[in-house]
Design a protein around this motif. Structure first.
Motif, short mmCIF file in Angstrom:
data_model
loop_
_atom_site.label_atom_id
_atom_site.label_comp_id
_atom_site.label_asym_id
_atom_site.label_seq_id
_atom_site.Cartn_x
_atom_site.Cartn_y
_atom_site.Cartn_z
N UNK A 11 44.84 34.12 32.93
CA UNK A 11 44.60 33.49 31.63
C UNK A 11 43.18 32.94 31.48
N UNK A 12 42.45 32.79 32.61
CA UNK A 12 41.07 32.31 32.48
C UNK A 12 40.14 33.38 31.91
N UNK A 13 40.68 34.59 31.74
CA UNK A 13 39.91 35.68 31.14
C UNK A 13 38.99 36.40 32.09
N UNK A 14 38.95 35.98 33.35
CA UNK A 14 38.04 36.57 34.33
C UNK A 14 38.73 37.04 35.61
N UNK A 15 39.47 36.15 36.24
CA UNK A 15 39.99 36.44 37.59
C UNK A 15 40.99 37.59 37.55
N UNK A 16 40.66 38.68 38.26
CA UNK A 16 41.56 39.81 38.37
C UNK A 16 42.32 39.70 39.69
N UNK A 17 43.64 39.83 39.63
CA UNK A 17 44.48 39.73 40.82
C UNK A 17 45.34 40.98 40.94
N UNK A 18 45.80 41.25 42.15
CA UNK A 18 46.72 42.37 42.35
C UNK A 18 48.08 42.00 41.73
N UNK A 19 48.68 42.97 41.07
CA UNK A 19 49.98 42.71 40.43
C UNK A 19 51.06 42.40 41.46
N UNK A 20 50.95 43.01 42.65
CA UNK A 20 51.98 42.80 43.67
C UNK A 20 51.65 41.66 44.63
N UNK A 21 50.54 40.94 44.35
CA UNK A 21 50.11 39.77 45.13
C UNK A 21 49.66 40.11 46.55
N UNK A 22 49.46 41.39 46.81
CA UNK A 22 48.92 41.80 48.11
C UNK A 22 47.40 41.56 48.13
N UNK A 23 46.81 41.39 49.32
CA UNK A 23 45.38 41.08 49.38
C UNK A 23 44.50 42.25 48.98
N UNK A 24 43.25 41.91 48.64
CA UNK A 24 42.27 42.88 48.18
C UNK A 24 40.94 42.62 48.88
N UNK A 25 40.12 43.66 49.06
CA UNK A 25 38.80 43.51 49.68
C UNK A 25 37.75 44.25 48.84
N UNK A 26 36.51 43.78 48.92
CA UNK A 26 35.43 44.25 48.03
C UNK A 26 34.11 44.24 48.79
N UNK A 27 33.44 45.38 48.83
CA UNK A 27 32.10 45.46 49.40
C UNK A 27 31.18 46.17 48.41
N UNK A 28 29.93 45.73 48.34
CA UNK A 28 28.98 46.29 47.39
C UNK A 28 27.55 46.18 47.92
N UNK A 29 26.77 47.24 47.69
CA UNK A 29 25.33 47.22 47.93
C UNK A 29 24.63 47.84 46.74
N UNK A 30 23.41 47.41 46.48
CA UNK A 30 22.53 48.09 45.55
C UNK A 30 21.73 49.11 46.35
N UNK A 31 21.82 50.38 45.94
CA UNK A 31 21.27 51.48 46.73
C UNK A 31 20.39 52.36 45.84
N UNK A 32 19.20 52.72 46.33
CA UNK A 32 18.29 53.61 45.61
C UNK A 32 18.26 54.98 46.28
N UNK A 33 18.20 56.02 45.45
CA UNK A 33 18.03 57.37 45.99
C UNK A 33 16.55 57.71 45.95
N UNK A 34 15.94 57.91 47.11
CA UNK A 34 14.51 58.21 47.24
C UNK A 34 14.33 59.62 47.78
N UNK A 35 13.08 60.04 47.88
CA UNK A 35 12.79 61.36 48.45
C UNK A 35 13.29 61.48 49.89
N UNK A 36 13.43 60.34 50.55
CA UNK A 36 13.88 60.33 51.94
C UNK A 36 15.38 60.10 52.07
N UNK A 37 16.07 60.03 50.93
CA UNK A 37 17.51 59.80 50.95
C UNK A 37 17.86 58.42 50.42
#
Length: 247
Positions: free
Chosen positions: A215-241
């Motif tokens: 109801x706070x309009x932001x927090x997303x939770x799993x419907x079955x209340x099981x845990x969740x994990x999240x990883x993120x990087x900002x990545x650039x594609x260059x001539x070298x990969x």
């Protein structure tokens, strides 16, 4: 159109990415039983300002905090508050900054003390999915190859991929084209080109992929209340990969 960055722009983003990585390392060192999510957020804000950067999240569409901090069944966009971390929890910290005209975004999930085997496997799988996705962010591949490798890595290990939230392009705006699902979708998929910069972010659940927003309009939770994990990087594609900018 997917924006293409010049080498000089990627260099600027890498400078901001190194700052963001330092901030994340400081927050990681704070994670322990008894700490509140609000305390983590306050530290994030102090660190962001100390580096001469601006929070990418605070005020974005009305978001009230500098960091998104999501605990256990919270998938993403958790609003920091009085919730106190306890032994056995897992906590995902998602932070973004604007520095030198460019946005950077990253997330990691951390154990709070000793955690059970399932939660540890969940974290390892999410981290591994991001690593595999970065490997295929290269010339000759298409965007769908990133989605496919994440989905296969996660589902073959018995977990599920969140459908409601996706990765994204990033640069002079926090969210640019394209959207980057963590699962295969139908339709034409663009070729990956030098100068593309993506925020690649697998979000995975221990149970069902289905989520709901509180109801706070932001927090997303799993419907079955099981845990969740999240990883993120900002990545650039260059001539070298692919080059991870947030490390």
């Amino acid at each position: 159109m997917i924006p293409i960055k010049a080498c000089q722009e990627i260099d600027k983003m890498q400078g901001g990415g190194q700052i963001l990585a330092k901030i994340m390392a400081e927050l990681a060192a704070m994670v322990s039983a008894g700490v509140t999510t609000k305390e983590l957020d306050e530290k994030a804000g102090d660190l962001i300002r100390s580096f001469g950067a601006a929070s990418a999240f605070k005020g974005y569409h009305g978001y009230p905090a500098d960091a998104c901090i999501s605990v256990n069944e919270e998938v993403v966009h958790g609003i920091p508050g009085r919730r106190r971390l306890k032994e056995g929890d897992i906590v995902s910290i998602d932070i973004g900054i604007k520095h030198d005209g460019f946005f950077l975004d990253m997330a990691q999930t951390f154990p709070v003390g000793r955690i059970d085997t399932m939660r540890r496997r969940l974290i390892e799988t999410a981290k591994g999915a991001l690593e595999e996705a970065i490997k295929v962010f290269k010339h000759g591949n298409r965007l769908v190859d990133i989605s496919r490798v994440v989905q296969v890595h996660v589902e073959t290990r018995g977990f599920s991929v969140v459908r409601d939230f996706v990765g994204h392009g990033i640069g002079r705006a926090l969210h640019e084209e394209p959207q980057i699902p963590n699962y295969v979708t139908k339709g034409e998929s663009p070729l990956l080109e030098t100068g593309m910069v993506f925020a690649i972010e697998p979000m995975i659940n221990a149970g069902s992929w289905e989520v709901k927003v509180l109801d706070d309009g932001w927090t997303a939770v799993t419907k079955d209340k099981q845990p969740s994990a999240h990883f993120e990087h900002t990545v650039a594609l260059t001539d070298k990969g692919p080059v991870v900018l947030t490390q």
